[in-house]
Design a protein around this motif. Structure first.
Motif, mmCIF file in Angstrom:
data_model
loop_
_atom_site.group_PDB
_atom_site.id
_atom_site.type_symbol
_atom_site.label_atom_id
_atom_site.label_comp_id
_atom_site.label_asym_id
_atom_site.label_seq_id
_atom_site.Cartn_x
_atom_site.Cartn_y
_atom_site.Cartn_z
ATOM 1 N N VAL A 344 0.958 -5.798 -7.612
ATOM 2 C CA VAL A 344 1.602 -5.543 -6.288
ATOM 3 C C VAL A 344 2.911 -4.803 -6.451
ATOM 4 O O VAL A 344 3.394 -3.949 -5.601
ATOM 5 C CB VAL A 344 1.990 -6.977 -5.942
ATOM 6 C CG1 VAL A 344 2.994 -6.901 -4.699
ATOM 7 C CG2 VAL A 344 0.712 -7.831 -5.366
ATOM 8 N N ARG A 348 3.841 -1.529 -4.091
ATOM 9 C CA ARG A 348 4.836 -1.433 -3.478
ATOM 10 C C ARG A 348 5.666 -0.092 -3.473
ATOM 11 O O ARG A 348 6.195 0.648 -2.767
ATOM 12 C CB ARG A 348 5.765 -2.638 -3.450
ATOM 13 C CG ARG A 348 5.001 -3.789 -2.854
ATOM 14 C CD ARG A 348 5.814 -5.219 -2.906
ATOM 15 N NE ARG A 348 5.383 -6.368 -2.485
ATOM 16 C CZ ARG A 348 5.806 -7.515 -2.620
ATOM 17 N NH1 ARG A 348 6.849 -7.751 -3.587
ATOM 18 N NH2 ARG A 348 5.408 -8.806 -1.779
ATOM 19 N N GLU A 349 5.599 0.166 -4.956
ATOM 20 C CA GLU A 349 6.553 1.336 -5.332
ATOM 21 C C GLU A 349 5.855 2.540 -4.834
ATOM 22 O O GLU A 349 6.550 3.538 -4.303
ATOM 23 C CB GLU A 349 6.455 1.526 -6.905
ATOM 24 C CG GLU A 349 7.260 0.448 -7.725
ATOM 25 C CD GLU A 349 7.208 0.974 -9.327
ATOM 26 O OE1 GLU A 349 6.280 1.623 -9.568
ATOM 27 O OE2 GLU A 349 7.683 -0.007 -9.960
ATOM 28 N N THR A 353 1.265 -1.618 1.576
ATOM 29 C CA THR A 353 1.544 -2.927 2.054
ATOM 30 C C THR A 353 0.550 -3.692 1.019
ATOM 31 O O THR A 353 -0.856 -3.334 1.289
ATOM 32 C CB THR A 353 1.368 -2.939 3.337
ATOM 33 O OG1 THR A 353 2.306 -2.437 4.041
ATOM 34 C CG2 THR A 353 1.501 -4.511 3.805
ATOM 35 N N LYS A 372 2.807 -11.499 -0.801
ATOM 36 C CA LYS A 372 2.529 -11.313 1.044
ATOM 37 C C LYS A 372 0.932 -11.870 1.126
ATOM 38 O O LYS A 372 0.015 -11.214 0.798
ATOM 39 C CB LYS A 372 2.672 -9.993 1.545
ATOM 40 C CG LYS A 372 2.356 -9.989 3.207
ATOM 41 C CD LYS A 372 2.502 -8.579 3.601
ATOM 42 C CE LYS A 372 2.544 -8.556 5.060
ATOM 43 N NZ LYS A 372 3.610 -9.234 5.785
#
Length: 427
Positions: A344, A348-349, A353, A372
């Motif tokens: 994750v 994100r980097e 999403t 999330k």
């Protein structure tokens, strides 16, 4: 005998219940009031350990098992003390002895002459003799090997199947002296059940390895071996992918030869043991270049898998990606060092999403981990992080809109993903 088990976690509590099953009277000591209250009520503090719910109730209702937060008092009334408190490592891989030191000091204050103290927590070679022994002596005024007996006996079980593993594998014991070892062997012979069928390759039972240092190394060696083996499999997989070779068929072929036991490649190595114990080994043997390289190779796999997705999908900025699996291992509700976190983080980097789903974890539990939770939102790509059995039946119709699936565990069925580009590690 009267036994005190210090640490009622996922290993300590099943051990306490096992000892009760052999007729010993056990007091479990833990700093967590919730755990103590649940154990005294005969209720599991954590789910997922096979047969623990039934055996725990039996042990409590029979009067053989109780729990307390007063470790010192529990030790003072015991003939045997088994310490199973977690040992953590920091970001640099150095052991954090704080919890174990506190537990040892509490044990020392209640220690009586003639008591056997057995450490089952994995730690660096030499720790039992050079750290716990002097600490117990200082806090009790007694002499290790003379007034009380001191051994190391590593836990060799997996959560979810502790009782079966206790029967399956030899129990290793190492003492600081011959008399300590004799007492350790005698206790575990009285407290465990062993599979002694003649078809076993090695004789089961309790093995005296000759010293605490040998027993400590045995635990670190067997877990570090697995990390190194998986890293080798991952290296083979990455090379095979570049050459258009299916590494799974290669490994299957190699392992038909008895001298080859190559493990399976995968997106991550998780759990309390395999990612941690090689670091503990390296702390004591910093020149172990093979171990260090293996740890680095396995730690790089989540980013590698996200790279596979990016190469097939294209720019991930703005993409909605579903990561399937919080658990580090299929069928086990445990997230320690799970590959979901670095996966994750890498998504994100890159601006994606990242949603997360797992059949064993609620949306609230997932959110509490800083992830999330997926609640049916549209996604266009997916990564399988855990090898849950449920994912074998998953198909394209379950995730409409998904264009690319990267199966980091080879658990999904190819025929269920027609119309979706499905990728696996090492092919």
């Amino acid at each position: 005998m009267n036994v005190c088990v210090v640490g009622l976690g996922k290993i300590g509590l099943p051990l306490a219940v096992q000892f009760c099953g052999k007729g010993h009277r056990v007091v479990g000591a833990d700093v967590d009031e919730r755990v103590v209250d649940l154990v005294n009520a005969g209720e599991e503090p954590f789910p997922g350990e096979k047969d623990l719910d039934v055996r725990l109730k039996e042990a409590v209702h029979s009067g053989l098992l109780s729990a307390t937060r007063d470790t010192t008092a529990a030790v003072a009334g015991s003939d045997v003390v088994v310490v199973v408190v977690p040992l953590y490592v920091d970001a640099e891989g150095a052991p954090d002895f704080a919890s174990m030191d506190a537990a040892t000091q509490a044990v020392a204050r209640g220690l009586r002459p003639g008591t056997l103290v057995s450490y089952e927590t994995t730690h660096p070679v030499g720790t039992t003799r050079n750290r716990w022994g002097p600490m117990l002596e200082s806090g009790s005024g007694l002499t290790a090997g003379l007034d009380f007996h001191l051994v190391f006996s590593p836990e060799r079980v997996l959560t979810g199947r502790v009782f079966a593993d206790l029967r399956r594998y030899p129990k290793l014991v190492g003492g600081i002296c011959e008399r300590s070892a004799e007492h350790g062997v005698a206790f575990y012979e009285s407290a465990l059940d062993f599979d002694t069928r003649p078809m076993l390759k090695k004789p089961n039972g309790v093995w005296d390895l000759g010293s605490t240092e040998a027993a400590e190394l045995a635990k670190l060696a067997e877990t570090t071996y697995r990390d190194v083996n998986i890293a080798l499999a991952n290296q083979f997989a990455r090379f095979a992918a570049r050459r258009g070779i299916d590494v799974a068929r290669v490994i299957e072929a190699c392992n038909t030869q008895p001298y080859s036991q190559i493990h399976q490649p995968g997106i991550a190595v998780g759990g309390h043991c395999i990612p941690v114990y090689p670091q503990i080994y390296l702390w004591g043997d910093p020149d172990a270049s093979v171990v260090r390289a293996a740890r680095e190779a396995n730690a790089a796999m989540p980013a590698y898998v996200v790279g596979m997705l990016e190469a097939a999908y294209g720019e991930l900025s703005g993409a909605h990606v579903l990561v399937l699996g919080v658990a580090y291992r299929g069928g086990v509700k445990e997230s320690a060092f799970s590959g979901v976190f670095p996966t994750v983080a890498r998504l994100r980097e890159l601006g994606a999403t990242a949603y997360v789903a797992d059949p064993l974890f609620s949306t609230g539990e997932i959110a509490a981990m800083g992830l999330k939770p997926w609640q049916g939102e549209p996604v266009t790509a997916a990564i399988v992080q855990a090898d849950h059995l449920e994912y074998r039946m998953l198909g394209a119709e379950d995730l409409p809109g998904v264009r690319v699936l990267v199966d980091g565990r080879r658990v999904t069925a190819p025929e269920r993903w027609r119309g979706v580009r499905r990728l696996v590690i090492g092919a």
